[in-house]
Design an enzyme around this catalytic site. Structure first.
Site, mmCIF file in Angstrom:
data_model
loop_
_atom_site.group_PDB
_atom_site.id
_atom_site.type_symbol
_atom_site.label_atom_id
_atom_site.label_comp_id
_atom_site.label_asym_id
_atom_site.label_seq_id
_atom_site.Cartn_x
_atom_site.Cartn_y
_atom_site.Cartn_z
ATOM 1 N N ASP A 145 -7.255 75.859 -19.629
ATOM 2 C CA ASP A 145 -6.480 74.713 -20.098
ATOM 3 C C ASP A 145 -5.113 74.628 -19.430
ATOM 4 O O ASP A 145 -4.643 73.538 -19.068
ATOM 5 C CB ASP A 145 -6.295 74.789 -21.618
ATOM 6 C CG ASP A 145 -7.524 74.323 -22.386
ATOM 7 O OD1 ASP A 145 -8.601 74.219 -21.769
ATOM 8 O OD2 ASP A 145 -7.400 74.070 -23.600
ATOM 9 N N THR A 181 -10.407 71.021 -23.577
ATOM 10 C CA THR A 181 -11.862 70.864 -23.732
ATOM 11 C C THR A 181 -12.158 69.455 -24.239
ATOM 12 O O THR A 181 -13.089 68.790 -23.772
ATOM 13 C CB THR A 181 -12.427 71.910 -24.704
ATOM 14 O OG1 THR A 181 -12.203 73.211 -24.167
ATOM 15 C CG2 THR A 181 -13.921 71.698 -24.926
ATOM 16 N N VAL A 199 -16.282 59.772 -7.134
ATOM 17 C CA VAL A 199 -14.881 59.355 -7.128
ATOM 18 C C VAL A 199 -14.297 59.728 -5.768
ATOM 19 O O VAL A 199 -14.360 60.891 -5.353
ATOM 20 C CB VAL A 199 -14.086 60.031 -8.260
ATOM 21 C CG1 VAL A 199 -12.614 59.628 -8.190
ATOM 22 C CG2 VAL A 199 -14.663 59.655 -9.611
ATOM 23 N N ASP A 210 -18.843 63.582 -6.840
ATOM 24 C CA ASP A 210 -18.600 63.222 -8.245
ATOM 25 C C ASP A 210 -18.429 61.717 -8.420
ATOM 26 O O ASP A 210 -17.998 61.252 -9.482
ATOM 27 C CB ASP A 210 -17.376 63.964 -8.792
ATOM 28 C CG ASP A 210 -16.073 63.541 -8.115
ATOM 29 O OD1 ASP A 210 -16.134 62.847 -7.071
ATOM 30 O OD2 ASP A 210 -14.995 63.896 -8.630
ATOM 31 N N HIS A 243 -11.635 67.040 -21.333
ATOM 32 C CA HIS A 243 -12.754 67.175 -20.394
ATOM 33 C C HIS A 243 -13.991 66.438 -20.914
ATOM 34 O O HIS A 243 -14.609 65.647 -20.188
ATOM 35 C CB HIS A 243 -13.042 68.674 -20.211
ATOM 36 C CG HIS A 243 -14.190 68.986 -19.307
ATOM 37 N ND1 HIS A 243 -14.022 69.369 -17.997
ATOM 38 C CD2 HIS A 243 -15.541 69.005 -19.521
ATOM 39 C CE1 HIS A 243 -15.208 69.601 -17.451
ATOM 40 N NE2 HIS A 243 -16.143 69.397 -18.364
ATOM 41 N N GLU A 244 -14.341 66.666 -22.192
ATOM 42 C CA GLU A 244 -15.569 66.076 -22.721
ATOM 43 C C GLU A 244 -15.436 64.569 -22.927
ATOM 44 O O GLU A 244 -16.395 63.820 -22.723
ATOM 45 C CB GLU A 244 -15.972 66.761 -24.028
ATOM 46 C CG GLU A 244 -16.238 68.257 -23.915
ATOM 47 C CD GLU A 244 -17.291 68.619 -22.873
ATOM 48 O OE1 GLU A 244 -18.091 67.741 -22.482
ATOM 49 O OE2 GLU A 244 -17.304 69.786 -22.442
ATOM 50 N N THR A 283 -10.953 62.453 -5.329
ATOM 51 C CA THR A 283 -11.006 63.869 -5.693
ATOM 52 C C THR A 283 -11.629 64.618 -4.520
ATOM 53 O O THR A 283 -12.705 64.254 -4.041
ATOM 54 C CB THR A 283 -11.857 64.087 -6.956
ATOM 55 O OG1 THR A 283 -13.154 63.535 -6.760
ATOM 56 C CG2 THR A 283 -11.205 63.422 -8.158
ATOM 57 N N GLY A 300 -18.160 72.907 -25.265
ATOM 58 C CA GLY A 300 -18.404 71.561 -25.742
ATOM 59 C C GLY A 300 -19.392 70.838 -24.850
ATOM 60 O O GLY A 300 -19.814 71.350 -23.806
ATOM 61 N N HIS A 305 -18.372 66.146 -13.252
ATOM 62 C CA HIS A 305 -17.575 67.293 -12.812
ATOM 63 C C HIS A 305 -17.116 67.056 -11.374
ATOM 64 O O HIS A 305 -17.834 66.432 -10.580
ATOM 65 C CB HIS A 305 -18.407 68.572 -12.894
ATOM 66 C CG HIS A 305 -18.718 68.985 -14.309
ATOM 67 N ND1 HIS A 305 -19.990 69.332 -14.719
ATOM 68 C CD2 HIS A 305 -17.918 69.108 -15.404
ATOM 69 C CE1 HIS A 305 -19.954 69.651 -16.017
ATOM 70 N NE2 HIS A 305 -18.709 69.522 -16.451
#
Length: 736
Positions: free
Chosen positions: A294, A224, A250, A248, A227-228, A253, A188, A237
């Protein structure tokens, strides 16, 4: 035996290796972004503006937007093979996963390692399948499009009907998710905020969408989509798409140097690709923005939540979604709800249920305050035929945030104002606080706004000039009169009305040589029910001509002819109205199969109706040349006159019995070639509202009693200019 065993083992290893490569997550979002940056260089600046907005929001202690945010979703299923046409249940399974994951209600939340439990977050964003479409109609939030394209690359072709896909619903009100077969083993991709509205949203391969149906392990838990949508909400990411020196954006993380392709059994701790010294943590492969399978994904962090929700703060690129009501079923439009909906042509006016919208005066003022990209803004006004009558932009030479004022004057009529933004994000409120307002001379607001996608349109009308003139002509048609006994006073036959042949809409638009395009129409059925002297005989054309140049037609109006010769408007009673200024005009009356007639001298016309009696043989009418063209009207005797019958072609405008282009041959050709006469018989009787029905009795005949050719013959022989009574005589319409 050993050889065979070794061969089988090698093949098995090869298959496992191939599956492992195939099974790795592959997201094309960053590739898509880089391509957009090449196509739209301003995309980089827009991303920088979004990051500046995000930084300002994160520095504030309080937020304007609190509580749960709900985003309406439309899923565009695009399929070539039947398996790609995923079920509604599979679509709902994906929506369920999004809601679970973004609210941290996912069943595997307990699998988050203790070291990360403190930052794992309920993002407080939910998703619903849209219940109302952009036109205000009910929907299940799913569109389905068959395509001849077997697979789509990541060039956004699936987002346009012109390239085998489905056009986006307005990005300001919906999250668009396209589900299709993506080529290149891509699971995706998404569009980051700030991109063109026409391509905004998420694309997911049908094999990795939802949790049932075609969902394929190890990407069959709907992550997916999670994520998208994270990318759609401005998450990068977790490894920052670079090495340990790339972040990223953030803080909570852990720094990662590369994607993690962690699969079952999701063992923790996994890799630690970057050493951050004291307090260093292993890679957070459980984060939805990594590349794990997943089953190994289970959290967003508080930092990611803050970053996503910043988009919805005032001025944020996703803030318009807060105003969307698409999750709610449509509310039946009313004429007092304060919005333009249903088939209304304005706010609470027009359409099939509300009072007509008041028209505006002719002098308009358009004020546009630009956002930071005036080079993307343009506008136009089109008339009822879609012709552009006024326009402006784009405005690349104007300063960012500046204001322009345009003064516009329009004649009476119906119009549409459209403002456009080439990038597809309107002029407010993501990159500057632009706005527009179109008002008339009285200050009435016609259109206003600023928050739209590619364009926004508003219909309006300009009051027609109040100037008008009225005429009350009279005329008789030779074909509708009993020539042997015309009567006194003369009354025409109304056979067409009795037979139900007279059309409700004026018939002259399709008649060559007349080509009147007016919208005159009989709307009251009682008009054609009238009997006696005022019964309707047929439609006629009334023309106003320039007295200085009588060949110039200034205005035309289709009107109704009554049995006694009165010509009235479409209500069956009023004088014929022309929306022109009072003044001097020559007046003509024309018919589809009779020769027209025109006043010789100009008449002074005004709002007071002027009678013009073309039935009076003594009226002085325009004459080109009686010796060549024949007498201008048929003399009935008793001081009356009628328009000559026998005309087949309004382009030729003549009557002839024999000779070149004669009327008799025209009748013959029309009858033998009529679709109702498949055998081409010259003795056929053809019914209908026909130009070649010269005696206007509702049927056309070439031979037999009451045929059309006899009328032509009589007209030629009875013309006073044909003293010799020659059958070869031809006479023409006495009009310039």
């Amino acid at each position: 035996m050993k050889k065979k065993t070794i061969t089988i083992l090698l093949c098995a290893l090869a298959l496992v290796s191939a599956f492992s490569v195939q099974a790795q997550r592959n997201c094309a979002t960053m590739d898509h972004l880089h391509q957009q940056e090449l196509t739209h260089p301003e995309r980089i600046q827009r991303l920088q503006s979004i990051e500046q907005h995000t930084a300002r929001v994160l520095q504030r202690q309080s937020r304007a937007v609190n509580g749960t945010i709900t985003i309406p979703v439309v899923v565009h299923v695009i399929y070539n093979a039947p398996a790609e046409n995923v079920s509604a249940a599979q679509v709902q399974s994906q929506i369920d996963v999004l809601n679970d994951d973004f609210r941290r209600l996912n069943g595997d939340a307990s699998s988050t390692p203790a070291i990360f439990q403190g930052v794992a977050s309920d993002v407080e964003i939910e998703f619903c399948l849209a219940a109302t479409d952009p036109n205000g109609n009910p929907t299940d939030g799913i569109t389905r499009t068959f395509t001849s394209t077997t697979s789509f690359p990541t060039n956004d072709n699936m987002k346009f009907s012109a390239t085998g896909g489905t056009d986006a619903w307005p990005a300001s009100a919906y999250l668009n998710i396209w589900v299709c077969n993506i080529s290149g083993n891509i699971l995706g991709y998404a569009q980051f905020p700030g991109g063109p509205a026409a391509t905004d949203g998420v694309v997911i391969d049908y094999q990795y969408f939802g949790t049932i149906g075609t969902a394929t392990p190890p990407f069959d838990l709907g992550r997916t989509g999670t994520h998208e949508v994270g990318h759609y909400l401005n998450l990068r990411h977790v490894w920052g798409d670079g090495g340990c020196g790339v972040d990223d954006l953030v803080a909570d993380t852990p720094l990662a140097g590369a994607p993690n392709y962690t699969g079952a059994p999701c063992s923790f701790p996994g890799p630690n690709t970057c050493d951050e010294g004291a307090g260093d943590q292993p890679d957070m492969f459980q984060n939805y923005m990594d590349y794990s399978d997943d089953g190994c994904m289970n959290l967003f962090t508080e930092g990611q939540k803050a970053r996503m929700r910043a988009l919805f703060e005032p001025g944020g690129p996703r803030a318009s979604l807060l105003n969307s009501t698409a999750c709610n079923p449509p509310v039946p439009p009313t004429c007092d709800d304060g919005i333009q909906n249903g088939d209304e042509t304005g706010v609470d006016c027009g359409g099939s249920n509300c009072a007509p919208c008041p028209c505006n005066d002719a002098n308009l003022t358009l004020t546009i305050t630009f956002d930071n990209y005036p080079e993307e803004t343009a506008w136009e006004i089109t008339d009822a035929s879609a012709a552009v009558v006024a326009s402006g932009g784009t405005y690349g030479s104007e300063p960012d945030g500046s204001t322009i004022i345009e003064n516009i004057t329009l004649p009476g009529g119906d119009y549409t104002f459209t403002i456009t933004d080439t990038f597809g994000d309107g002029i407010c409120c993501n990159f500057g606080s632009g706005s527009y307002e179109l008002i008339d001379g009285s200050g009435a607001i016609i259109a206003a706004g600023g928050a739209f996608d590619e364009e926004e349109s508003t219909s309006f009308c300009i009051e027609a000039p109040t100037d008008e003139v009225l005429v009350s002509p009279k005329a008789l048609l030779m074909g509708s009169i009993n020539l042997l006994s015309p009567g006194n006073p003369v009354l025409m036959k109304d056979d067409l009305r009795v037979a139900g042949r007279i059309p409700l809409a004026q018939p002259y638009a399709a008649i060559a040589g007349l080509n009147h395009s007016g919208a005159e129409e009989i709307t009251d059925p009682l008009v054609l029910s009238q009997t006696g002297n005022d019964a309707i005989v047929d439609w006629v054309l009334v023309e106003l001509r320039d007295p200085g140049s009588p060949a110039t037609i200034l205005a035309t109006r289709a009107a109704l002819l009554q049995r006694d010769g009165d010509i009235v408007d479409v209500d069956g009673a009023s004088p014929v109205v022309f929306n022109v200024s009072p003044g001097s005009y020559q007046v003509a009356v024309r018919h589809r199969n009779h020769l027209g007639v025109m006043t010789k001298s100009p008449l002074s016309l005004s709002e007071v109706s002027v009678p013009i009696d073309f039935t009076d043989a003594g009226l002085d009418v325009y004459e080109r040349s009686a010796n060549v063209d024949g007498a201008e009207r048929y003399p009935l005797g008793g001081g009356s006159a009628a328009l000559w019958g026998g005309k087949i072609s309004s382009t030729l405008g003549q009557v002839s019995y024999i000779g070149q282009n004669n009327s008799s041959d025209g009748v013959y050709a029309a009858i033998v070639n009529d679709p109702s006469n498949p055998n081409g018989s010259q003795s056929a009787i053809v019914p209908g509202y026909l130009t070649f029905d010269l005696n206007m009795d509702g049927v056309a005949k070439y031979s037999g009693s009451a045929n059309e050719v006899d009328l032509i013959f009589n007209a030629v022989l009875l013309n006073p200019s044909n003293g010799a009574g020659a059958a070869t005589f031809t006479f023409r319409e006495q009009l310039p």
